[in-house]
Design a protein around this motif. Sequence first.
Motif, PDB file in Angstrom:
ATOM      1  N   PHE A 329      18.034 -14.425  12.058  1.00  0.00           N
ATOM      2  CA  PHE A 329      16.993 -13.437  11.766  1.00  0.00           C
ATOM      3  C   PHE A 329      17.107 -12.863  10.354  1.00  0.00           C
ATOM      4  CE2 PHE A 329      15.682  -8.943  11.647  1.00  0.00           C
ATOM      5  CZ  PHE A 329      14.311  -9.127  11.807  1.00  0.00           C
ATOM      6  N   PRO A 330      18.306 -12.566   9.847  1.00  0.00           N
ATOM      7  CA  PRO A 330      18.379 -12.071   8.467  1.00  0.00           C
ATOM      8  C   PRO A 330      17.789 -13.051   7.449  1.00  0.00           C
ATOM      9  CG  PRO A 330      20.433 -11.641   9.617  1.00  0.00           C
ATOM     10  CD  PRO A 330      19.627 -12.540  10.505  1.00  0.00           C
ATOM     11  N   LEU A 331      17.919 -14.356   7.700  1.00  0.00           N
ATOM     12  CA  LEU A 331      17.313 -15.343   6.821  1.00  0.00           C
ATOM     13  C   LEU A 331      15.793 -15.246   6.884  1.00  0.00           C
ATOM     14  CD1 LEU A 331      17.353 -17.772   4.940  1.00  0.00           C
ATOM     15  CD2 LEU A 331      17.664 -19.252   6.958  1.00  0.00           C
ATOM     16  N   LEU A 332      15.255 -15.092   8.087  1.00  0.00           N
ATOM     17  CA  LEU A 332      13.817 -14.904   8.234  1.00  0.00           C
ATOM     18  C   LEU A 332      13.355 -13.663   7.471  1.00  0.00           C
ATOM     19  CD1 LEU A 332      13.146 -15.652  12.029  1.00  0.00           C
ATOM     20  CD2 LEU A 332      12.445 -17.024  10.079  1.00  0.00           C
ATOM     21  N   LEU A 333      14.109 -12.585   7.601  1.00  0.00           N
ATOM     22  CA  LEU A 333      13.743 -11.338   6.936  1.00  0.00           C
ATOM     23  C   LEU A 333      13.770 -11.512   5.414  1.00  0.00           C
ATOM     24  CD1 LEU A 333      13.052  -8.357   7.388  1.00  0.00           C
ATOM     25  CD2 LEU A 333      15.489  -7.841   7.242  1.00  0.00           C
ATOM     26  N   ALA A 334      14.735 -12.241   4.903  1.00  0.00           N
ATOM     27  CA  ALA A 334      14.810 -12.472   3.457  1.00  0.00           C
ATOM     28  C   ALA A 334      13.593 -13.259   2.974  1.00  0.00           C
ATOM     29  CB  ALA A 334      16.095 -13.218   3.108  1.00  0.00           C
ATOM     30  N   LEU A 335      13.204 -14.291   3.726  1.00  0.00           N
ATOM     31  CA  LEU A 335      12.049 -15.090   3.341  1.00  0.00           C
ATOM     32  C   LEU A 335      10.767 -14.261   3.390  1.00  0.00           C
ATOM     33  CD1 LEU A 335      12.888 -18.425   5.208  1.00  0.00           C
ATOM     34  CD2 LEU A 335      13.145 -17.931   2.764  1.00  0.00           C
ATOM     35  N   VAL A 336      10.641 -13.416   4.408  1.00  0.00           N
ATOM     36  CA  VAL A 336       9.456 -12.557   4.528  1.00  0.00           C
ATOM     37  C   VAL A 336       9.416 -11.548   3.376  1.00  0.00           C
ATOM     38  CG1 VAL A 336       8.397 -10.742   5.930  1.00  0.00           C
ATOM     39  CG2 VAL A 336       9.207 -12.836   7.010  1.00  0.00           C
ATOM     40  N   THR A 337      10.570 -11.013   2.998  1.00  0.00           N
ATOM     41  CA  THR A 337      10.623 -10.050   1.892  1.00  0.00           C
ATOM     42  C   THR A 337      10.157 -10.678   0.592  1.00  0.00           C
ATOM     43  OG1 THR A 337      12.457  -8.861   2.940  1.00  0.00           O
ATOM     44  CG2 THR A 337      12.118  -8.496   0.591  1.00  0.00           C
ATOM     45  N   VAL A 338      10.642 -11.868   0.297  1.00  0.00           N
ATOM     46  CA  VAL A 338      10.227 -12.564  -0.922  1.00  0.00           C
ATOM     47  C   VAL A 338       8.736 -12.863  -0.887  1.00  0.00           C
ATOM     48  CG1 VAL A 338      10.488 -14.680  -2.267  1.00  0.00           C
ATOM     49  CG2 VAL A 338      12.517 -13.538  -1.330  1.00  0.00           C
ATOM     50  N   ALA A 339       8.256 -13.351   0.275  1.00  0.00           N
ATOM     51  CA  ALA A 339       6.828 -13.654   0.400  1.00  0.00           C
ATOM     52  C   ALA A 339       5.976 -12.410   0.211  1.00  0.00           C
ATOM     53  CB  ALA A 339       6.554 -14.280   1.769  1.00  0.00           C
ATOM     54  N   GLY A 340       6.448 -11.274   0.732  1.00  0.00           N
ATOM     55  CA  GLY A 340       5.703 -10.037   0.580  1.00  0.00           C
ATOM     56  C   GLY A 340       5.581  -9.613  -0.869  1.00  0.00           C
ATOM     57  N   LEU A 341       6.656  -9.761  -1.640  1.00  0.00           N
ATOM     58  CA  LEU A 341       6.611  -9.409  -3.058  1.00  0.00           C
ATOM     59  C   LEU A 341       5.667 -10.328  -3.824  1.00  0.00           C
ATOM     60  CD1 LEU A 341      10.366  -8.621  -3.794  1.00  0.00           C
ATOM     61  CD2 LEU A 341       8.475  -7.004  -3.628  1.00  0.00           C
ATOM     62  N   VAL A 342       5.699 -11.615  -3.492  1.00  0.00           N
ATOM     63  CA  VAL A 342       4.812 -12.567  -4.164  1.00  0.00           C
ATOM     64  C   VAL A 342       3.349 -12.267  -3.843  1.00  0.00           C
ATOM     65  CG1 VAL A 342       4.136 -14.998  -4.275  1.00  0.00           C
ATOM     66  CG2 VAL A 342       6.560 -14.379  -4.248  1.00  0.00           C
ATOM     67  N   ALA A 343       3.085 -11.859  -2.593  1.00  0.00           N
ATOM     68  CA  ALA A 343       1.707 -11.619  -2.169  1.00  0.00           C
ATOM     69  C   ALA A 343       1.151 -10.279  -2.629  1.00  0.00           C
ATOM     70  CB  ALA A 343       1.626 -11.705  -0.641  1.00  0.00           C
ATOM     71  N   THR A 344       2.024  -9.361  -3.061  1.00  0.00           N
ATOM     72  CA  THR A 344       1.580  -8.004  -3.402  1.00  0.00           C
ATOM     73  C   THR A 344       0.446  -7.971  -4.424  1.00  0.00           C
ATOM     74  OG1 THR A 344       3.669  -6.942  -2.808  1.00  0.00           O
ATOM     75  CG2 THR A 344       2.305  -5.811  -4.422  1.00  0.00           C
ATOM     76  N   PRO A 345       0.548  -8.644  -5.580  1.00  0.00           N
ATOM     77  CA  PRO A 345      -0.558  -8.562  -6.543  1.00  0.00           C
ATOM     78  C   PRO A 345      -1.845  -9.197  -6.047  1.00  0.00           C
ATOM     79  CG  PRO A 345       1.137 -10.105  -7.284  1.00  0.00           C
ATOM     80  CD  PRO A 345       1.697  -9.393  -6.101  1.00  0.00           C
ATOM     81  N   VAL A 346      -1.737 -10.227  -5.211  1.00  0.00           N
ATOM     82  CA  VAL A 346      -2.947 -10.855  -4.658  1.00  0.00           C
ATOM     83  C   VAL A 346      -3.647  -9.890  -3.702  1.00  0.00           C
ATOM     84  CG1 VAL A 346      -3.843 -12.783  -3.298  1.00  0.00           C
ATOM     85  CG2 VAL A 346      -1.947 -13.156  -4.893  1.00  0.00           C
ATOM     86  N   GLN A 347      -2.875  -9.284  -2.812  1.00  0.00           N
ATOM     87  CA  GLN A 347      -3.445  -8.316  -1.877  1.00  0.00           C
ATOM     88  C   GLN A 347      -4.047  -7.127  -2.615  1.00  0.00           C
ATOM     89  OE1 GLN A 347       0.117  -7.659   0.424  1.00  0.00           O
ATOM     90  NE2 GLN A 347      -0.523  -9.069   2.035  1.00  0.00           N
ATOM     91  N   ALA A 348      -3.378  -6.672  -3.676  1.00  0.00           N
ATOM     92  CA  ALA A 348      -3.892  -5.545  -4.445  1.00  0.00           C
ATOM     93  C   ALA A 348      -5.207  -5.895  -5.123  1.00  0.00           C
ATOM     94  CB  ALA A 348      -2.857  -5.112  -5.490  1.00  0.00           C
ATOM     95  N   ALA A 349      -5.307  -7.094  -5.666  1.00  0.00           N
ATOM     96  CA  ALA A 349      -6.539  -7.512  -6.339  1.00  0.00           C
ATOM     97  C   ALA A 349      -7.705  -7.561  -5.362  1.00  0.00           C
ATOM     98  CB  ALA A 349      -6.334  -8.873  -7.002  1.00  0.00           C
ATOM     99  N   VAL A 350      -7.469  -8.126  -4.189  1.00  0.00           N
ATOM    100  CA  VAL A 350      -8.523  -8.187  -3.172  1.00  0.00           C
ATOM    101  C   VAL A 350      -8.926  -6.778  -2.746  1.00  0.00           C
ATOM    102  CG1 VAL A 350      -9.033  -8.893  -0.799  1.00  0.00           C
ATOM    103  CG2 VAL A 350      -7.877 -10.479  -2.355  1.00  0.00           C
ATOM    104  N   SER A 351      -7.939  -5.911  -2.547  1.00  0.00           N
ATOM    105  CA  SER A 351      -8.232  -4.543  -2.131  1.00  0.00           C
ATOM    106  C   SER A 351      -9.084  -3.820  -3.168  1.00  0.00           C
ATOM    107  CB  SER A 351      -6.924  -3.780  -1.898  1.00  0.00           C
ATOM    108  OG  SER A 351      -7.179  -2.440  -1.545  1.00  0.00           O
ATOM    109  N   ARG A 352      -8.788  -4.014  -4.453  1.00  0.00           N
ATOM    110  CA  ARG A 352      -9.575  -3.345  -5.496  1.00  0.00           C
ATOM    111  C   ARG A 352     -11.029  -3.797  -5.475  1.00  0.00           C
ATOM    112  NH1 ARG A 352      -4.914  -4.414  -8.511  1.00  0.00           N
ATOM    113  NH2 ARG A 352      -5.922  -6.154  -9.589  1.00  0.00           N
TER     114      ARG A 352
END
Length: 419
Positions: A329-352
């Motif tokens: 599970f910690p490996l899953l959490l690490a992968l999700v954390t990285v994916a979340g950081l990568v997706a942040t600017p995309v999600q922000a752009a769509v939200s704007r």
Amino acid sequence: MTPRGWAVLTLAGLLVALAVAAALLVPWQRPPAPRADQLAALRDLPADQVAHSRALRAALRPGRYTGLVVGLLVALALGLTPLGGRLVELAGRPFGGHWVAQAVLGGLAVVLVADLLTLPFSAWRHAVLTRYGLSVQGWGGWTVDLLKSYAVSAVLGAVVLLGFYTVTRLAPRWWWAVGAAGAAGLVALLSFVLPVLVEPVFNRFTPMEPGPLRTELMAMAARDGVPVKDVLVADASRRTRAVNAYVSGLGPTRRVVVYDTLLREATPAEVTSVVAHELGHARDRDVAVGTLTGALGAAAGVVALYLLGSARPLLRLAGVDSIAEPRAFPLLLALVTVAGLVATPVQAAVSRLVEARADAHALALTGDPATFEAMQRRLAGVNLADPDPPRWERLWSASHPSTVERMAAARAYARETGR
């Protein structure tokens, strides 16, 4: 075809569906107001207010970004070393190392450790907001809210962890398919139940009192063709001076929520302008669209985790044999954390883009650009928002157009319509 082959095919299909949904449902063709208009709007704002707002944002940045870095490093340290797996084992040891104890207690222990190590940065943020007068909540109330958040997360997390690892045991080769369907269903379910079950844990909601303002808001919703169950008032003033409103829920749970601080700080016409913006979200089905894209993204994420988590180098780093075991599970959490950081600017752009469309809806529905601009001035002043934040920060995480962008859009609308 092997399960891995089916997983690759499924992921491709989900990504295509997500791309099609985004292409059709996100208002991509919505350029910001001209920069010259934005600068003119900035010059019209009180200089001391702008300086005070920028001082607050500057004070918040060290804690915010250091917290992000620390959170990422903690996730990587737990997920890409045997340390996380040992923590899961330790949590399950009092129960004989049973897989249920490792899955639920171990998973929650990993999340708790990560939260506790980043807790000082949350406290830093609260201290800064209090110093600048934006937060009116004492440390006792802040701690109670924090514990409530942990409790809600623990309940939801326990259900998800137990369900996920039960599926991995019952269907070791096809868990990704069941997990993808479950993740999509959970996103849809939470869109319905969060407004009804979770939001009241943190705020008290009461129907707006009968009167001219409520009558106007309900009449405006009817005129706009938006079925709204109710207009509720949230007791935000016990935490903050910030003003806000939002729309949440789907179908029978949809409601417009107005902060009590907004009712105190703004004029009735300004409140109407804000609610018109929220009706724009409902009219364009932004919650439903967000739920759809979120469900597709969650399903794709589960399949991607299955494929990426099967990489032997990652498994060796984590000291596990399979991504489907509780110790991973910690490996899953690490992968999700990285994916979340990568997706942040995309999600922000769509939200704007979505928020800019709701602004345009509010202007068209009320036909009152002067009040809309006045409300943006008030929002910036009371919420201490930087009216024109640095470009890098806006692109990274801003979920709304800046104050000067919104003021300039109102002026452009006034010029085009002669109002």
